[in-house]
Structures are given as C-alpha cells and as structure tokens.
Write a protein that holds these residues in place. Structure first.
Motif, PDB file in Angstrom:
ATOM      1  N   THR A   1       0.828  -1.202   0.000  1.00  0.00           N
ATOM      2  CA  THR A   1       0.000   0.000   0.000  1.00  0.00           C
ATOM      3  C   THR A   1       0.868   1.260   0.000  1.00  0.00           C
ATOM      4  O   THR A   1       0.578   2.233  -0.714  1.00  0.00           O
ATOM      5  CB  THR A   1      -0.934   0.009   1.234  1.00  0.00           C
ATOM      6  N   LEU A   2       1.932   1.257   0.785  1.00  0.00           N
ATOM      7  CA  LEU A   2       2.853   2.396   0.804  1.00  0.00           C
ATOM      8  C   LEU A   2       3.517   2.583  -0.567  1.00  0.00           C
ATOM      9  O   LEU A   2       3.712   3.707  -1.031  1.00  0.00           O
ATOM     10  CB  LEU A   2       3.914   2.201   1.879  1.00  0.00           C
TER      11      LEU A   2
ATOM     12  N   SER B   1       7.837   3.804  -4.157  1.00  0.00           N
ATOM     13  CA  SER B   1       9.046   3.077  -3.766  1.00  0.00           C
ATOM     14  C   SER B   1       8.975   2.800  -2.272  1.00  0.00           C
ATOM     15  O   SER B   1       8.197   3.450  -1.563  1.00  0.00           O
ATOM     16  CB  SER B   1      10.306   3.890  -4.107  1.00  0.00           C
ATOM     17  N   PRO B   2       9.766   1.853  -1.769  1.00  0.00           N
ATOM     18  CA  PRO B   2       9.734   1.579  -0.320  1.00  0.00           C
ATOM     19  C   PRO B   2      10.078   2.832   0.483  1.00  0.00           C
ATOM     20  O   PRO B   2      10.931   3.624   0.092  1.00  0.00           O
ATOM     21  CB  PRO B   2      10.814   0.495  -0.157  1.00  0.00           C
ATOM     22  N   ILE B   3       9.393   2.984   1.621  1.00  0.00           N
ATOM     23  CA  ILE B   3       9.584   4.171   2.453  1.00  0.00           C
ATOM     24  C   ILE B   3       9.200   3.835   3.889  1.00  0.00           C
ATOM     25  O   ILE B   3       8.291   3.031   4.128  1.00  0.00           O
ATOM     26  CB  ILE B   3       8.747   5.353   1.921  1.00  0.00           C
TER      27      ILE B   3
ATOM     28  N   LYS C   1       9.465   8.616   7.532  1.00  0.00           N
ATOM     29  CA  LYS C   1       9.772   9.451   6.373  1.00  0.00           C
ATOM     30  C   LYS C   1       8.495   9.823   5.617  1.00  0.00           C
ATOM     31  O   LYS C   1       8.331  10.970   5.163  1.00  0.00           O
ATOM     32  CB  LYS C   1      10.732   8.697   5.441  1.00  0.00           C
ATOM     33  N   ALA C   2       7.591   8.863   5.482  1.00  0.00           N
ATOM     34  CA  ALA C   2       6.324   9.140   4.800  1.00  0.00           C
ATOM     35  C   ALA C   2       5.524  10.205   5.545  1.00  0.00           C
ATOM     36  O   ALA C   2       4.916  11.091   4.933  1.00  0.00           O
ATOM     37  CB  ALA C   2       5.518   7.848   4.671  1.00  0.00           C
ATOM     38  N   ALA C   3       5.520  10.138   6.868  1.00  0.00           N
ATOM     39  CA  ALA C   3       4.805  11.138   7.670  1.00  0.00           C
ATOM     40  C   ALA C   3       5.399  12.519   7.456  1.00  0.00           C
ATOM     41  O   ALA C   3       4.672  13.514   7.351  1.00  0.00           O
ATOM     42  CB  ALA C   3       4.843  10.753   9.148  1.00  0.00           C
ATOM     43  N   GLU C   4       6.709  12.618   7.378  1.00  0.00           N
ATOM     44  CA  GLU C   4       7.347  13.910   7.137  1.00  0.00           C
ATOM     45  C   GLU C   4       6.951  14.477   5.779  1.00  0.00           C
ATOM     46  O   GLU C   4       6.705  15.683   5.641  1.00  0.00           O
ATOM     47  CB  GLU C   4       8.871  13.755   7.222  1.00  0.00           C
ATOM     48  N   LEU C   5       6.891  13.608   4.764  1.00  0.00           N
ATOM     49  CA  LEU C   5       6.494  14.072   3.437  1.00  0.00           C
ATOM     50  C   LEU C   5       5.052  14.585   3.438  1.00  0.00           C
ATOM     51  O   LEU C   5       4.752  15.632   2.861  1.00  0.00           O
ATOM     52  CB  LEU C   5       6.635  12.935   2.415  1.00  0.00           C
TER      53      LEU C   5
END
Length: 740
Positions: A50-51, A57-59, A63-67
């Motif tokens: 799902t991510l 790409s893998p994350i 890091k995803a929360a920061e984006l």
C-alpha cells in the motif's frame, strides 16, 4: 447549460462528521504538524504494498509522515485526514499541492486497507476539489501506478471529465474541477447512499435492546417495551437492566444485565437511563456493535448533547436525541415502535418533529383524520440525526408519499434548501415553523416547501395531498348549495391564483342535482372538483357526497366540504379529503396548486459566459477596486433612467448571503422582498414581483440580481454589497470584504 452551484456538505467543508458508504461514522478535519504521531501510527499499520502504491518506492512510516506533513503555505497545500474509532485513529488522508499562483494542483490519497471500498477516496477527492475551486484552482492532476486500479477507479467514477495518459508503468490523470452537473449528482448520490445506510439500523434493526428496561409499569423503560411488544415488532427485543439478576424477566421477556451478554445481534439501542448513566450506556452499545442509538433521557445542554454525539460517532453509531420521544416505522416487515409512541395505522405520511410532546399530539391528530403513517421520528435535541438526514431516507422510501416536518430551528439551512429542492420534485414536503422570520418564508418558497402557518393548516394540506394527486391545472369547478360559504371559498381560491367556476345548485338541491353537477364537472376541463354542501333538509351529506365517492380513481383531484358536522376539522375518506369549513379547504387547495406550479418548473441557475471570475479573484489580491470587481461579473455601471431602487446583499450566519430589494421613500427604505443566494431564474422573478405588480417591466433588473448572486457564490470573501439602481443600471455601489 446553466450554472451548477457547488454541493453543500451537511457539516463543515473542511471539518466535521462524515459518513462512510456503509453508514459508519467518522471525522474529517485538516491535518496539523501536531498530528505526526497519528500519521506514524497510521502509516505503520499499512502494508509495504500500500505504501508503494502511494509513494512509488519503499519508504519508512517516519519518512512518509514527514512528506505528508511537509510545510507549505496554506494557499499552496491542503491536507485532510479522516479519523475513526475510540481513541481516534487516522484511517485515510488526502492532499493537494500547487505551485504559487498556478491554477492546477496535484492530488493524492492514502486509505487504510481495512477502510478501502468504503468511499473515503471519493469523499476526500470531492472535499479537496470544493476547497481548491474556492481558492482559484481549476485543474487537478494525479500520478499513480498503472496497477493501482482502485485509485484509478476513484477518479474515473468521480463525475469529473477525466483524461488518463499512460507512460510505462505510470498513469497521469488530469481533470477540471469546475462543478458540472454530473459531478454534483455524484456528490449528492454518494452522500445519499451513506446517509441511508447510516439510518437503516434505525428503521430496519435486526434486534432492539432497551437499556433501562424496568418492571415498573409507570416507568419509561417499561412503556418502551410495551410499545415494541404490542406493536408486534418483527425481531428480537432485549430488556437490559443490571439490577435484574440472571434468569430474570421484564414481563414475558428474558432480561440481561448488560449489552455484552445479549445472545443475538442488536442494531438499535433505546436508552432510557438517568442522565449520568447515558454516556456509559453509549460506550457499551458501541462495544457491542450497535449501529443506532435513541436517547430518550432529557436535561442535556447543547454542549452535553454534542459530547454524546461525538461519543457515538467515535463508536461508528448514529444518535437520535437526546430528549427524543422515539421512532416508529409501520413497514409490515418491521412494525417498529421504539419509544414512547405506539404504532399507528400504516400509510404514506412521514412525520418528523423536534418537539416530543407536540409529536405525540401530531400522531393522534393524524390518526383522528384517518391519515396513515409510514414513519414518525422525534428528533429531540438534534445532536446528530437531523431532518436533512430523514429527508434523504424518505426520498427513496417507496411507502412515503408525503413528508411533514415540524421545525423549531435549522442546523444547515443551505443544505436543507438543496435537499428540499431535489426531493420536492418527487414528493411534497410540508413544513411548520413557529417563526415568522421572512428569511424562513423565503427559504421555503425557493425550496418548494409547502409552508403552513399552523399544524392545523398543515394537516388540511396533508389531507388533500394524501391521495398522491395534485391539481392538474388552475381551474376549479366549485359545486355548492349555499352562496355564503361558496363566496368564502371563492375568495380564498382566487387569492391562491386559481380560476373558479361556481355551480350554484341552490338551497333546495337534492341528490340527483349533485349527481348531475358532478358528472358535468368530471367531463369539464377543470383539474379539481370541489363540492361544498350545507345541510338544508333536502339532501343529506351522504347523498351529496355519493357521486364524488363514485368518481374516485380518476385523474381529477376531488375534495369536499360538509358544514355543520361535528368532529375533526379535516379527515380523509378513501382518496377524498373532507373539510368542515370552506376557507380551510380552499386554502389547502391554494397551497397544493402553488406547489404543483413550483414542481412543474425546472430548477435553472443561469450561467453567463462573459463572467471573468479569475480576473475577479486576482482583483481581490490587491487593493479593493469595487467598480472593476462588479464589471468582472458583467454588472452594468453608470447613470440610467427609470425606477430608483436599492439592492443589498449581506451575510446571515445560518442562511448565507441574503439579497434584499428596497424602494427608497421619504420615510426610509421600504423592503420589497428577500431571497437567499444562489438564485434561480424563478427566484429572481419572484423577488421582482412587486415591480411587475406595479406595471414596471422586471426583465432588465432580473439579470442584475442573477449576476450579483453569482458574485456572492464565487467570491465568499465579499461580505456585503450595496447597490443603488437608476433604472436597470448601477448608479452607486459599495462593497465590503471579510477581514478588511
């Protein structure tokens, strides 16, 4: 092609309760930097697949929360989140990002696997599009992996005109977000589906629990059980009372100490416990999987009611009340009387009342009239379920042909207006509101709601509409044997815009005279046959009415007034309404004719191709140039010749922009009428009605009203507009912006 007003959500556009496709409840709001722990927890629950679909790409979750929470100016980025559960957790998020000054933005979503397929992607897309359009964005684009069919289907089924371009393993999607008819219809359809799903457990519960059931015949809990049993509810009923030991009963029913111990599924809980125990009862209902709760307990402040609603929402429940009298549903497969009102005779009338005590009286009155009821709902404090919810449910209910609302207040009148305009084209909506506020009258007139000055008058009209027929035209054949009562009816009918042909049978009319007159009326061009009989000793009421009853089943609307009889003011026999007084019968027919005319006219919000909306938005970014702003919407400036009028537009905290037409006089400005924005062509014509009545051509003024209404809708930053008209031109003007 006309202008399509943007849809109005029931609650806030950017913050408030929302409904999933399955009827479960959640909360929508803007994301803030303080939500980072919630984002990390949300992203940690998602699978790597799902991510990858979202970020390509893998994350890591961090890091995803920061984006997702990366800081950008408010006009360049909006991030929404949907929270559910207790404690609340993020279950979906969506955002759009645009470059400074650009009219396009990139949009993206992320939905918890457990909540996919519940309409959250579509809901976020709709809200983001409405928010972005208000800020000058005209085009959305999105990039997704070609294999992400779920996300692609969200765009394709949105109602927007979507273009998709594939390049390698990615797909670029682009579409304009200006509201068009198909997109607006999809928004309304999605909200209706969700609302109906959320109310289904109230009207079709698999089981009912009575929390606070008691063995005391005088208690509320006992009476609720009694109504469920005597109404022959077609499902299991469970008394719940922690004070009754194992194996105990309430009447013939086995009782249970708590909701958790119930042996079968329960969709509806009727809560009749002391005030201090209501919250704990709601929590227990939520843990048990109850989908709907009716709180009969009274004494809650508005703030306390809101807290109960929030508690129910976190558990996925809808709440009726507090202070509700309950709900009844006469469907033969349900036969539900969940509250303090017994099951009435079945029929086509749906009733909603804010007042509980008044609701009981209304039900008794309907029964005395011979009107059958499809459903009755006592809203109580309206902490959650409102008349707007019920309108959408009854819109699709085949057993409901007529809706009667007793309203004491409006939660969202703009939403009510939009719903009533749509539903009123299918089914009549009758409303009684104790206020004499002209804005309420304007709201009802524009929405096609039949306004009654009293409950008695409302039931007079309900008796007429119960057959499902409306006057086919303005012609009425009035058959009477007494000139005095006939004249009373005649004047009331003329005031209602009806054309009347009176057939005076004379005071010595006999049964055969009525038969001949009715036969001639049935073959005439009249859309309504109105028989008025005063007993004179030559024909009984039964003889006078016999030919009318024999004519039932035809296309004409049939009605009668028999004076001198004791009993209720109006009643229904077969498909014929019978009245005691000629004026009440005539006023009811006039109301029905007004509704029939409104229903026959299409709802048209005219568009103007010369509008320069983008230029107007740019003008708002600098010093206010009032004249240029008006010119951008095609409003004619300059001295003219003709009638001197004033036109004012100002906000109302509930009703939105209000347009008032005024006539300057030596004694001050005289109001000629008010209407609520947005205006249809018909609304503008009605606001200018006094001009037409005075012999002034309203045509040149109509476009000014419609263009000003469009300005108010497109530019919510404009708080007030004052225009002075000299003929069909604007000689003087003044504008005021919010927060300036």
């Amino acid at each position: 092609m006309g202008y399509v007003p943007p849809p109005t959500p029931q609650h806030g556009l950017e913050e408030g309760p929302v409904l999933l496709k399955d009827g479960r409840t959640a909360l929508l709001r803007r994301a803030t930097p303080k939500d980072k722990p919630l984002f990390v927890e949300f992203l940690s629950r998602l699978s790597p697949e799902t991510l990858r679909m979202r970020f390509f790409s893998p994350i890591s979750p961090e890091k995803a929360a920061e984006l997702l929470l990366s800081a950008r100016p408010d006009e360049e980025k909006v991030t929404l989140i949907v929270l559910a559960g207790d404690p609340p957790r993020i279950v979906a998020t969506g955002e759009y990002v645009r470059g400074k000054g650009e009219d396009k933005a990139e949009v993206a979503f992320l939905v918890d696997e457990a909540y996919q397929g519940k309409g959250l992607g579509t809901l976020l897309l709709e809200r983001l599009a409405l928010i972005a359009a208000k800020r000058g964005v005209r085009l959305f684009q999105a990039f997704t992996l070609a294999e992400n069919q779920k996300m692609l289907s969200v765009f394709q089924e949105s109602g927007f005109q979507v273009e998709a371009h594939r390049e390698g393993g990615e797909v670029e999607v682009r579409f304009p977000i200006l509201m068009e008819e198909r997109a607006a219809e999809r928004f309304e359809w999605r909200e209706k589906v969700s609302t109906i799903a959320s109310l289904h457990p109230f009207f079709f519960p698999r089981g009912v629990a009575v929390v606070g059931a008691s063995r005391d015949p005088e208690s509320i809990g006992y009476r609720v059980l009694e109504h469920l049993v005597l109404g022959r509810f077609q499902g299991p009923v469970f008394p719940v009372n922690e004070a009754i030991g194992p194996g105990g009963t309430v009447g013939p029913l086995l009782a249970y100490p708590n909701l958790e111990s119930l042996p079968l599924p329960v969709d509806l809980a009727v809560i009749a416990v002391p005030k201090e125990r209501v919250a704990s009862a709601l929590r227990a209902a939520g843990r048990r999987g109850v989908r709907a709760a009716i709180v009969l307990t009274t004494g809650f402040s508005p703030q306390e009611g809101a807290e109960l609603s929030e508690l129910a929402r976190r558990h996925g429940m809808r709440l009726l009340g507090p202070g509700s009298l309950g709900l009844v549903h006469t469907h033969p497969e349900v036969r539900l009387a969940a509250g303090l009102v017994p099951l009435p005779k079945a029929g086509g009338l749906a009733i909603s009342s804010q007042s509980g005590t008044l609701g009981r009286a209304v039900m008794a009155y309907a029964e005395g009239m011979g009107l059958g009821v499809s459903a009755f709902v006592s809203l109580g404090a309206k902490a959650d379920v409102s008349s707007n919810d019920l309108l959408q449910f009854w819109e699709e209910d085949e057993r409901t042909g007529l809706i009667l609302l007793y309203l004491e207040s409006f939660g969202n009148p703009r939403r009510f207006s939009r719903l009533a305009r749509r539903i009123g084209k299918k089914k009549p909506i009758l409303a009684v509101h104790p206020s004499r506020d002209p804005l309420v009258r304007a709201l009802f007139a524009q929405a096609g709601v039949i306004r009654a000055n009293s409950l008695e008058e409302a039931f007079d009209v309900a008796a007429l509409l119960a057959s499902g027929k409306l006057p086919r035209n303005e012609r009425v054949r009035l058959i009477a044997n007494a000139s005095g009562p006939s004249n009373l009816a005649l004047e009331a009918l003329k005031e209602g815009g009806l054309s009347v042909e009176v057939v005076d049978l004379g005071s010595t009319a006999k049964g055969e005279d009525y038969e001949k007159a009715v036969a001639e009326a049935l073959s005439s061009e009249a859309g309504t046959v109105f028989l008025l009989h005063v007993p004179m000793g030559f024909a009984s009421g039964e003889e006078a009415l016999r030919p009318l009853f024999q004519a039932q089943g035809g296309e004409k609307l049939l009605m009668a007034c028999v004076m001198g009889e004791a009993g209720i003011r109006a009643r229904v026999q077969g498909e014929i309404p019978l009245y005691r007084f000629p004026e009440s019968a005539a006023i009811a027919l006039a109301r029905a004719w007004g509704y029939a005319r409104w229903r026959a006219e299409p709802l048209h919000f005219p568009d103007f191709p010369d509008l320069q909306v983008e230029r107007a938005r740019k003008l708002l970014e600098g010093p206010l140039a009032e004249g240029e702003l008006l010119k951008a919407f095609g409003l004619p400036l300059g001295e003219g010749e003709g009638l001197h009028l004033k036109l004012r537009a100002e906000p109302h905290p509930l009703f939105g922009p209000v347009l008032t037409l005024l006539l300057p006089t030596p004694l001050g400005d005289q109001p000629l009428g008010q209407r609520l924005s947005p205006l249809t062509e018909k609304d503008a014509e009605e606001l200018l009605g006094p001009l037409k009545a005075a012999g002034v051509d309203p045509g040149p003024y109509r476009e000014i009203l419609l263009r000003l209404s469009r300005l108010l809708e497109e530019l919510p930053e404009v708080e007030r507009v004052d225009l002075e008209l000299k003929g069909p031109r604007i000689a003087q003007y003044a504008l005021r912006l919010r927060n300036r």
